[in-house]
Scaffold this motif. Structure first.
Motif, PDB file in Angstrom:
ATOM      1  N   ASP A   1       0.848  -1.189   0.000  1.00 26.33           N
ATOM      2  CA  ASP A   1       0.000   0.000   0.000  1.00 26.33           C
ATOM      3  C   ASP A   1       0.890   1.248   0.000  1.00 26.33           C
ATOM      4  N   ILE A   2       0.814   2.030  -1.112  1.00 28.60           N
ATOM      5  CA  ILE A   2       1.637   3.246  -1.219  1.00 28.60           C
ATOM      6  C   ILE A   2       0.753   4.478  -1.346  1.00 28.60           C
ATOM      7  N   THR A   3      -0.471   4.360  -0.824  1.00 27.64           N
ATOM      8  CA  THR A   3      -1.413   5.469  -0.967  1.00 27.64           C
ATOM      9  C   THR A   3      -0.863   6.743  -0.337  1.00 27.64           C
ATOM     10  N   GLU A   4      -0.377   6.644   0.911  1.00 31.87           N
ATOM     11  CA  GLU A   4       0.155   7.827   1.580  1.00 31.87           C
ATOM     12  C   GLU A   4       1.368   8.387   0.842  1.00 31.87           C
ATOM     13  N   ARG A   5       2.232   7.494   0.354  1.00 32.48           N
ATOM     14  CA  ARG A   5       3.414   7.954  -0.372  1.00 32.48           C
ATOM     15  C   ARG A   5       3.023   8.685  -1.643  1.00 32.48           C
ATOM     16  N   LYS A   6       1.991   8.159  -2.353  1.00 26.62           N
ATOM     17  CA  LYS A   6       1.525   8.816  -3.576  1.00 26.62           C
ATOM     18  C   LYS A   6       0.976  10.206  -3.272  1.00 26.62           C
ATOM     19  N   GLN A   7       0.254  10.316  -2.145  1.00 28.47           N
ATOM     20  CA  GLN A   7      -0.263  11.622  -1.760  1.00 28.47           C
ATOM     21  C   GLN A   7       0.874  12.599  -1.494  1.00 28.47           C
ATOM     22  N   GLN A   8       1.925  12.110  -0.793  1.00 28.59           N
ATOM     23  CA  GLN A   8       3.083  12.955  -0.522  1.00 28.59           C
ATOM     24  C   GLN A   8       3.778  13.360  -1.824  1.00 28.59           C
TER      25      GLN A   8
END
Length: 883
Positions: free
Chosen positions: A485-492
């Motif tokens: 899960d890279i959702t937070e990283r993508k948001q950053q």
């Protein structure tokens, strides 16, 4: 004609005689001749016409042509074979001979005599023999076996099968070739011995290897048959290709050897027994285990010490063709064994049983350990937070860890056996993920991709790594995947990207502001500096000259300020591109010093320069940037020094091959810098003391730009100073050393106003600034040119259409119509009518990209404002070359 003794001789022979009187065209035929022709001597007149009736039409021309050539002396008649048709229509083959026996006084033939003999039977025999030879040749030519004849060790004949086997084009490629060259070297002596032994050799057949034309060996079975060929001892060789048989024999032998090797290498016990339970074979390990070779004994007695057949025996099943395998733990030693019984089909039609017994105790231990490892692996898989899964070729889940169940929000039982689209409840997502799976299975490689799905926790993005899932045969049967899960990283990343775009936009706005500011300042500066230059060409009093010097000094300072601001902007934007060109180090330093000589003289400062001989002069690098660095350092030294001296020196620090590290030092006896403030002076818009700006002026950009130029050139800069003790600035920069040094230009001989070589020009000057027009017109008129002025692009186009100009000097930014549009219209008209008028852009846009952009829009040249008349003069010369 009378019959003489010779006639009597012919009468008893089988030959017919003829005597032809050529003067009367009458012939005498002997009784045998008449008999062969089917006539009696009194039946007809024998002349040339008669002969034509009895000679076969197909042979008539040949016979009479031969006779005619003989009569003309062109040839002798020896033997002629032809067909004769008798009176009863029978056709016989004749062999005829003839000769001229009399001539007249003029040498003309008057008499011929000859004989004929019936050769019909001989011809029949020859035909039969020829038919037999053709039949034999056909058999030989069509034979699948190689048939060759050699005489004296050399080929005289090869049939087509031999030609194909040897890989040659035809038999003539080998006719005359030594036979030994076609035999493999390992068999040549044996073949020579066999053929030299003659017909009585006990072994006319032999197996040997021959060589194809390309050197490839092949096996044949040869039979040598000696015979007489055209009177010479010869050998007919019949060779049968047995390569396939040899290969089969070799394969069988190899198979037997492999089987025996496998039996001997087998790490277990093997025995074979018949349907009567008698042992037919035991391997060495079993013999060692039992202590003897029990071949021929009953298996149950020899191996298990039983008097009856073993209760677990499976012979009945094996003899029906079944193979049986089982595992058993021995009650004697407690070890585990794997027993395999399989049928062996014997050549005599019977079936035997092969038993293979393997000690698998260690394997059992490993299986136990694997079982424990599997439990441990399951525990690890359960604890990994990233979804891990295995799919089949239809993208159905075969295995998944609990992390996938948590993402999907369903128990594993509802996930196993289903596709992504089914357990996510979204066909579009399922189709997208299915496409990724197919790509991995098609490429056979690991693929990494981003996948976005809707989960109970919202829309999430995963970085998935998928590899092909292969069977034991290496066939791809699905995929194995791990998703993070890279959702937070993508948001950053999105936030960082937005911040970067905003920063770039701000930087672009700053660059555009600085460029516009430079343009707006340079335009009036062009008028100020231009008028100052015109004023300098007039008669001035000392007081006026002093005022003019102040104007020029102030203008140059203001221009330096503008250039510093633009240089800083270009450095920060990464748009500075270093130039690599040959230059003279000493000339570069001299030019930088010369800029400040007048200022130093006015302040009464002494100047010291020290450039030792070992410092190389001919270098390759960016001379302009180096000169700008030196001008800034020397300018600062002059600015902050009221008395004493300025010193400029150079030294060679290192030299490696054609690379040299040069240190240039600038020292002064000025006010100095506080030690704590040295690092701050290299920052933009900074000076050691705010009072410095008020007293000495400046923007604080010079050292900042200098440091950045030094960094770009791969060098370093540092300063040593103390308040009231002067300052020492040093730069160390690497350069390429080259020879010979560039030619030096003596600037002292240059005139303030450049001269124009050649015919004066008729120039159209386009500029909306009245002062700029006035300055440019006056300067160019003083150089001998004729000027016509326009205030905007539309007026320029009209004047160009109605006049003839050698060159156009075009401002870029103007009201009504700018210079770019005016140039485009002129170029469009020229494309239709022909011709080309050089146009030079005069613009306050001073960046390199401005020059490249304008030259790409139809301008021939480019000069930035404020105008330097020498630069304008050079650009005009360049654009007029070839006109």
């Amino acid at each position: 004609m009378a019959i003489d003794r010779n006639d009597l001789i012919l009468a008893v022979s089988n030959e017919g005689f003829w005597d032809w009187d050529l003067t009367t065209d009458r012939a005498y035929l002997s009784p045998r001749y008449c008999e062969l022709a089917g006539y009696s001597p009194d039946d007809t007149i024998f002349d040339s016409r008669f002969f034509k009736t009895i000679i076969h039409p197909e042979d008539s021309e040949q016979v009479f042509t031969t006779i005619r050539e003989h009569l003309q002396g062109a040839r002798d008649i020896s033997v002629i074979e032809y067909r004769m048709i008798s009176r009863d229509g029978m056709v016989r083959w004749m062999e005829g001979r003839g000769k001229i026996v009399a001539y007249d006084d003029q040498g003309k033939a008057t008499r011929m005599v000859g004989t004929i003999i019936d050769i019909t039977e001989r011809k029949k025999t020859e035909a039969l023999l020829k038919e037999s030879e053709e039949r034999f040749r056909s058999i030989v030519e069509k034979s699948p076996n190689m048939i060759m004849i050699h005489v004296g060790g050399r080929f005289v004949y090869l049939n087509p099968a031999a030609v194909r086997s040897f890989g040659i084009a035809d038999q003539w490629e080998y006719v005359g070739k030594p036979v030994g060259e076609t035999i493999h070297p390992d068999f040549r002596d044996r073949a020579r011995e066999r053929t030299s032994a003659g017909p009585g050799h006990p072994d006319p057949k032999a197996e040997e290897q021959l060589l194809r034309k390309d050197g490839t060996p092949f096996w044949v079975e040869v039979t040598d048959i000696p015979f007489i060929y055209e009177g010479h001892p010869a050998v007919q060789v019949i060779a049968v290709d047995i390569t396939g048989r040899k290969q089969s024999e070799g394969a069988l032998r190899e198979s037997e050897e492999k089987y025996r090797a496998m039996i001997e290498a087998f790490d277990g016990y093997i025995y074979i027994c018949s349907q009567e339970y008698r042992i037919e074979f035991m391997n060495d390990r079993l013999i060692e285990r039992t202590g003897r070779d029990a071949t021929g004994e009953y298996c149950y007695k020899a191996l298990h010490d039983l008097d009856i057949v073993c209760g677990w025996c499976v012979n009945d099943q094996v003899y029906t063709g079944a193979s049986i395998r089982w595992e058993v733990q021995s009650p004697k030693d407690g070890r585990w064994y794997e027993v395999s019984n399989s049928p062996i089909y014997n050549a005599n039609g019977t079936i035997s049983k092969q038993a293979m017994i393997t000690d698998i105790s260690e394997r059992k231990q490993i299986e136990g350990a694997l079982y424990e490892s599997k439990i441990l692996l399951n525990e690890v898989m359960d604890g990994i937070p990233d979804p891990i899964y295995i799919k089949d070729r239809d993208s159905r889940i075969l295995f998944a860890n609990p992390a996938l169940a948590r993402v999907v929000g369903k128990p594993l039982a509802e996930i196993i056996g289903r596709t992504d689209g089914e357990y996510y409840g979204d066909p579009e997502v399922g189709q997208a993920l299915r496409g990724h799976d197919l790509a991995v299975m098609a490429s056979g490689r690991t693929e990494i991709m981003e996948e976005t799905v809707s989960t109970p926790l919202g829309r999430r993005t995963f970085l998935s790594s998928k590899v092909p899932y292969r069977s034991l045969k290496s066939d791809i049967i699905g995929i194995i995947g791990v998703s993070r899960d890279i959702t937070e990283r993508k948001q950053q990343e999105e936030e960082l990207k937005l911040a970067k775009e905003q920063a770039e936009a701000a930087n672009l706005a700053k660059s555009e502001f600085l460029a516009n500011m430079s343009h707006e300042i340079r335009t009036p500066m062009n008028g100020i500096m231009g008028m100052a230059s015109l004023l300098k060409l007039t008669e001035l009093s000392d007081e006026q000259q002093e005022y003019l010097d102040c104007i020029q000094s102030s203008s140059e300072n203001l221009l330096t300020l503008i250039n510093d601001i633009l240089d800083l902007s270009k450095v920060e934007a990464g748009k500075i591109v270093l130039e690599l060109a040959p230059f003279s180090l000493r000339s570069c330093i001299s030019d930088a010093v010369r800029v400040h000589v007048l200022k130093m003289h006015s302040k009464g400062l002494a100047l010291q320069t020290d450039i030792p001989a070992q410092v190389p002069d001919a270098l390759t690098g960016d001379q302009l940037r180096l000169k700008q660095i030196l001008v800034n350092l020397i300018g600062n030294a002059v600015k902050f020094t009221e008395k004493g001296e300025i010193s400029v020196s150079a030294a060679l620090l290192e030299a490696h091959g054609n690379t040299a590290l040069i240190r240039i030092s600038v020292s002064d006896t000025g006010i100095g810098i506080d030690t704590d403030a040295i690092d701050a002076i290299f920052a933009p818009f900074s000076q050691a003391d705010s009072s410095t700006t008020r007293r000495y002026g400046g923007t604080g950009l010079g050292l900042s730009i200098t440091r950045r130029f030094v960094d770009l050139m791969g060098g370093k800069i540092w300063a040593e100073s103390a308040v009231g003790g002067g300052s020492l600035f040093q730069v160390a920069i690497p350069f390429m050393v080259n020879e010979p040094p560039p030619e030096q230009r003596d600037r002292r001989s240059e005139s303030p106003l450049p001269s124009w070589e050649g015919q004066p020009l008729c120039i159209l000057l386009v500029d909306d600034q009245e002062i700029s027009r006035l300055f440019t017109v006056r300067i160019l008129q003083k150089m001998g040119h004729t000027l016509n002025a326009a205030q905007n692009g539309r007026e320029a186009v009209e004047k160009w259409e109605n006049g003839a100009f050698d060159i156009i000097l075009m401002d870029v930014q103007m009201p009504v119509m700018d210079g770019v549009e005016a140039t485009r219209i002129i170029r469009w008209c020229e494309a239709a009518t022909g011709g080309h008028t050089p146009i030079i852009a005069l613009t306050a846009h001073a960046l390199k990209e401005d020059k490249d952009r304008l030259l790409g829009q139809g301008f021939d040249g480019y000069v930035s404002k404020p105008l330097e008349i020498k630069v304008l003069n050079s650009e005009m010369k360049r654009c007029m070359e070839g006109k």
